[in-house]
Design a protein around this motif. Structure first.
Motif, PDB file in Angstrom:
ATOM      1  N   THR A  27       0.802  -1.225   0.000  1.00  0.00           N
ATOM      2  CA  THR A  27       0.000   0.000   0.000  1.00  0.00           C
ATOM      3  C   THR A  27       0.835   1.276   0.000  1.00  0.00           C
ATOM      4  OG1 THR A  27      -0.230  -0.058   2.403  1.00  0.00           O
ATOM      5  CG2 THR A  27      -1.987  -1.087   1.130  1.00  0.00           C
ATOM      6  N   GLU A  28       1.850   1.342   0.840  1.00  0.00           N
ATOM      7  CA  GLU A  28       2.635   2.565   0.978  1.00  0.00           C
ATOM      8  C   GLU A  28       3.694   2.719  -0.110  1.00  0.00           C
ATOM      9  OE1 GLU A  28       1.949   4.924   3.310  1.00  0.00           O
ATOM     10  OE2 GLU A  28       0.285   3.628   3.934  1.00  0.00           O
ATOM     11  N   LYS A  29       4.327   1.638  -0.496  1.00  0.00           N
ATOM     12  CA  LYS A  29       5.412   1.694  -1.478  1.00  0.00           C
ATOM     13  C   LYS A  29       4.970   1.275  -2.879  1.00  0.00           C
ATOM     14  CE  LYS A  29       8.857   2.609   1.420  1.00  0.00           C
ATOM     15  NZ  LYS A  29       9.883   3.614   1.250  1.00  0.00           N
ATOM     16  N   ASN A  30       3.719   0.829  -2.987  1.00  0.00           N
ATOM     17  CA  ASN A  30       3.162   0.377  -4.260  1.00  0.00           C
ATOM     18  C   ASN A  30       4.031  -0.703  -4.913  1.00  0.00           C
ATOM     19  OD1 ASN A  30       1.057   0.455  -6.128  1.00  0.00           O
ATOM     20  ND2 ASN A  30       2.153   1.865  -7.460  1.00  0.00           N
ATOM     21  N   GLU A  31       4.582  -1.581  -4.080  1.00  0.00           N
ATOM     22  CA  GLU A  31       5.459  -2.650  -4.548  1.00  0.00           C
ATOM     23  C   GLU A  31       4.668  -3.956  -4.526  1.00  0.00           C
ATOM     24  OE1 GLU A  31       7.847  -5.188  -5.824  1.00  0.00           O
ATOM     25  OE2 GLU A  31       7.132  -5.651  -3.803  1.00  0.00           O
ATOM     26  N   ARG A  32       4.639  -4.644  -5.635  1.00  0.00           N
ATOM     27  CA  ARG A  32       3.797  -5.836  -5.747  1.00  0.00           C
ATOM     28  C   ARG A  32       4.582  -7.149  -5.822  1.00  0.00           C
ATOM     29  NH1 ARG A  32       0.389  -2.376  -4.767  1.00  0.00           N
ATOM     30  NH2 ARG A  32      -1.334  -1.730  -6.065  1.00  0.00           N
ATOM     31  N   LEU A  82      15.252  -6.133  -0.411  1.00  0.00           N
ATOM     32  CA  LEU A  82      14.380  -4.988  -0.138  1.00  0.00           C
ATOM     33  C   LEU A  82      15.154  -3.840   0.497  1.00  0.00           C
ATOM     34  CD1 LEU A  82      11.249  -6.925   1.098  1.00  0.00           C
ATOM     35  CD2 LEU A  82      11.302  -5.376  -0.872  1.00  0.00           C
ATOM     36  N   TYR A  83      16.112  -4.161   1.327  1.00  0.00           N
ATOM     37  CA  TYR A  83      16.943  -3.130   1.945  1.00  0.00           C
ATOM     38  C   TYR A  83      17.856  -2.477   0.908  1.00  0.00           C
ATOM     39  CZ  TYR A  83      20.683  -1.064   4.747  1.00  0.00           C
ATOM     40  OH  TYR A  83      21.615  -0.204   5.273  1.00  0.00           O
ATOM     41  N   LYS A  84      18.528  -3.279   0.122  1.00  0.00           N
ATOM     42  CA  LYS A  84      19.480  -2.758  -0.868  1.00  0.00           C
ATOM     43  C   LYS A  84      18.795  -1.973  -1.991  1.00  0.00           C
ATOM     44  CE  LYS A  84      23.312  -4.342   0.856  1.00  0.00           C
ATOM     45  NZ  LYS A  84      24.405  -3.502   1.281  1.00  0.00           N
ATOM     46  N   THR A  85      17.508  -2.179  -2.173  1.00  0.00           N
ATOM     47  CA  THR A  85      16.762  -1.445  -3.198  1.00  0.00           C
ATOM     48  C   THR A  85      15.908  -0.333  -2.596  1.00  0.00           C
ATOM     49  OG1 THR A  85      15.035  -3.151  -3.167  1.00  0.00           O
ATOM     50  CG2 THR A  85      16.750  -3.355  -4.858  1.00  0.00           C
ATOM     51  N   SER A  89      14.066   0.623   5.252  1.00  0.00           N
ATOM     52  CA  SER A  89      15.059   1.506   5.864  1.00  0.00           C
ATOM     53  C   SER A  89      16.091   0.654   6.599  1.00  0.00           C
ATOM     54  CB  SER A  89      14.378   2.449   6.851  1.00  0.00           C
ATOM     55  OG  SER A  89      13.921   1.715   7.984  1.00  0.00           O
ATOM     56  N   LYS A  90      17.175   1.281   6.986  1.00  0.00           N
ATOM     57  CA  LYS A  90      18.204   0.579   7.747  1.00  0.00           C
ATOM     58  C   LYS A  90      17.624   0.047   9.059  1.00  0.00           C
ATOM     59  CE  LYS A  90      22.854   0.952   9.553  1.00  0.00           C
ATOM     60  NZ  LYS A  90      24.040   1.766   9.752  1.00  0.00           N
ATOM     61  N   ALA A  91      16.810   0.852   9.729  1.00  0.00           N
ATOM     62  CA  ALA A  91      16.191   0.426  10.995  1.00  0.00           C
ATOM     63  C   ALA A  91      15.271  -0.775  10.786  1.00  0.00           C
ATOM     64  CB  ALA A  91      15.421   1.582  11.625  1.00  0.00           C
ATOM     65  N   GLU A  92      14.501  -0.765   9.712  1.00  0.00           N
ATOM     66  CA  GLU A  92      13.612  -1.891   9.422  1.00  0.00           C
ATOM     67  C   GLU A  92      14.433  -3.150   9.128  1.00  0.00           C
ATOM     68  OE1 GLU A  92       9.878   0.547   7.444  1.00  0.00           O
ATOM     69  OE2 GLU A  92      11.687   0.190   6.249  1.00  0.00           O
ATOM     70  N   TYR A  93      15.468  -2.987   8.334  1.00  0.00           N
ATOM     71  CA  TYR A  93      16.347  -4.108   8.014  1.00  0.00           C
ATOM     72  C   TYR A  93      16.987  -4.674   9.287  1.00  0.00           C
ATOM     73  CZ  TYR A  93      20.490  -6.602   6.461  1.00  0.00           C
ATOM     74  OH  TYR A  93      21.458  -7.551   6.289  1.00  0.00           O
ATOM     75  N   GLU A  94      17.512  -3.785  10.122  1.00  0.00           N
ATOM     76  CA  GLU A  94      18.187  -4.220  11.344  1.00  0.00           C
ATOM     77  C   GLU A  94      17.231  -4.821  12.370  1.00  0.00           C
ATOM     78  OE1 GLU A  94      20.439  -0.756  12.497  1.00  0.00           O
ATOM     79  OE2 GLU A  94      22.077  -1.271  11.114  1.00  0.00           O
ATOM     80  N   SER A  95      15.965  -4.609  12.184  1.00  0.00           N
ATOM     81  CA  SER A  95      14.963  -5.242  13.033  1.00  0.00           C
ATOM     82  C   SER A  95      14.555  -6.615  12.487  1.00  0.00           C
ATOM     83  CB  SER A  95      13.739  -4.331  13.130  1.00  0.00           C
ATOM     84  OG  SER A  95      12.699  -4.967  13.816  1.00  0.00           O
ATOM     85  N   LEU A  96      14.338  -6.691  11.185  1.00  0.00           N
ATOM     86  CA  LEU A  96      13.845  -7.929  10.562  1.00  0.00           C
ATOM     87  C   LEU A  96      14.924  -8.983  10.334  1.00  0.00           C
ATOM     88  CD1 LEU A  96      11.358  -6.689   7.832  1.00  0.00           C
ATOM     89  CD2 LEU A  96      10.854  -8.271   9.689  1.00  0.00           C
ATOM     90  N   PHE A  97      16.057  -8.574   9.781  1.00  0.00           N
ATOM     91  CA  PHE A  97      17.056  -9.563   9.385  1.00  0.00           C
ATOM     92  C   PHE A  97      17.552 -10.410  10.554  1.00  0.00           C
ATOM     93  CE2 PHE A  97      21.109 -11.300   8.129  1.00  0.00           C
ATOM     94  CZ  PHE A  97      20.800 -11.840   6.891  1.00  0.00           C
TER      95      PHE A  97
END
Length: 119
Positions: A27-32, A82-85, A89-97
């Motif tokens: 929804t926010e990034k329109n990425e499918r 998703l992080y590299k593209t 965000s860095k914070a989201e990546y550092e939370s999920l990975f």
């Protein structure tokens, strides 16, 4: 949900995060495309763990745990991509990975222990 199965609980919580990530990306990034990929692999981890609880044998259990591990590795890939593209965000990546990596480590240990018990 059973209160004493740590990997089942962790994989379920992780799947909830992945579903929420999917909704955000969609929804926010329109990425499918990538969002659908991570939704599939990230929720499959716990689904296969849950299925393994009803395995017909130790070998069947091991096979299902191996599928879960493969899905966890795939999910790590999608998180990194998703992080590299710049979809994460860095914070989201550092939370999920790290959470995903923890699941892969737990699953790898379960697989090793199960293989030893089958021998």
């Amino acid at each position: 949900m059973k209160g004493d199965n740590i990997v089942l609980e962790k994989s379920f919580r992780f799947a909830v995060r992945i579903v929420n990530l999917y909704k955000y990306l969609h929804t926010e990034k329109n990425e499918r495309i990538l969002s659908a990929q991570i939704l599939k692999s990230g929720t499959s981890i716990g689904a296969n763990i849950r299925e393994s609880l009803r395995a017909q044998s130790r070998k069947d259990f091991l096979a299902k745990m191996n599928v879960s591990l493969k899905e966890a590795y795939e999910t790590e890939y999608w998180i990194e991509l998703l992080y590299k593209t710049d979809f994460l965000s860095k914070a989201e990546y550092e939370s999920l990975f790290p959470e995903c990596r923890e699941l892969t480590n737990i699953l790898a240990q379960i697989i090793l222990t199960t293989k030893d018990s089958i021998k």
